[in-house]
Design a protein around this motif. Sequence first.
Motif, PDB file in Angstrom:
ATOM      1  N   GLU A 128      82.158  91.361 -22.205  1.00 31.71           N
ATOM      2  CA  GLU A 128      83.164  90.990 -21.897  1.00 31.71           C
ATOM      3  C   GLU A 128      82.457  89.376 -21.217  1.00 31.71           C
ATOM      4  N   ALA A 131      80.864  87.305 -23.228  1.00 31.23           N
ATOM      5  CA  ALA A 131      81.838  86.717 -24.744  1.00 31.23           C
ATOM      6  C   ALA A 131      82.964  85.832 -23.599  1.00 31.23           C
ATOM      7  N   ARG A 134      80.913  82.831 -23.318  1.00 32.51           N
ATOM      8  CA  ARG A 134      81.207  81.365 -24.886  1.00 32.51           C
ATOM      9  C   ARG A 134      82.558  81.511 -24.922  1.00 32.51           C
ATOM     10  N   TYR A 142      85.411  85.107 -29.448  1.00 33.93           N
ATOM     11  CA  TYR A 142      85.524  86.147 -31.076  1.00 33.93           C
ATOM     12  C   TYR A 142      86.678  86.551 -31.201  1.00 33.93           C
ATOM     13  N   SER A 203      75.634  93.413 -30.207  1.00 33.76           N
ATOM     14  CA  SER A 203      75.935  92.699 -28.746  1.00 33.76           C
ATOM     15  C   SER A 203      74.745  91.594 -29.962  1.00 33.76           C
TER      16      SER A 203
END
Length: 227
Positions: A128, A131, A134, A142, A203
């Motif tokens: 988490e 992500a 990012r 995502y 991942s």
Amino acid sequence: MPAPLSIIIPALNAAADLPLCLESLMAGLEAGLIREVIVVDGGSTDATAQIAGSAGATPIESAPGRAKQLIAGAAAARGEWLLFLHADTVLSRDWPERAASHMGTRPGIAAAFTLKYRSDARAARWLEARANRRARWMGLPYGDQGLLISRQLYQEVGGFQDVALMEDVILVRALGKKRLVILDAEARTSAAKYERDGWRRRSWKNAVLLTRFLMGAKPEDLARAYR
């Protein structure tokens, strides 16, 4: 005046997850945000369509493939704003407040939600965090994080492309980092694939696919590798 938001959910054999997803949208109905919920079924053999209809959503049929389903849902939607949401994602209770604030103040900017996995695993917290960094630093959320976008902006950037994989990445790259923000409300998504395949293995596989795409690999080649 009609409510502003059409919610579009592509689904395939999603009977196990869809009820929780739809239940989480009730707060948006109570807030007067939701005009319609469209569940785009890509050929389910379970009770996906029946569950959608029983919950008050509009089930429509589409050729299979997430991109095709997203495109079909957007074409059927009537709202001034669109929220694309995966069938295994549950929004946190505060999502209507965050979404309404965004829609009222930033019509030229799209938004995604903060990612959260429905798992107690330590690896879930690690993924988490990675992500969400990012998403905020690179403007690459995502697909699990949902996408809230005005119809005008969706059309301006060309909408979703009919490709075998990476349709979400293509769209957010067309938006660019300056036209995408991450809201504080959470998109709490299923961790089933990670728990089945292994958190780090899954991942890293996803990261390799994204890297290959950014380096020019064709979506149909990546789709074969993904399967």
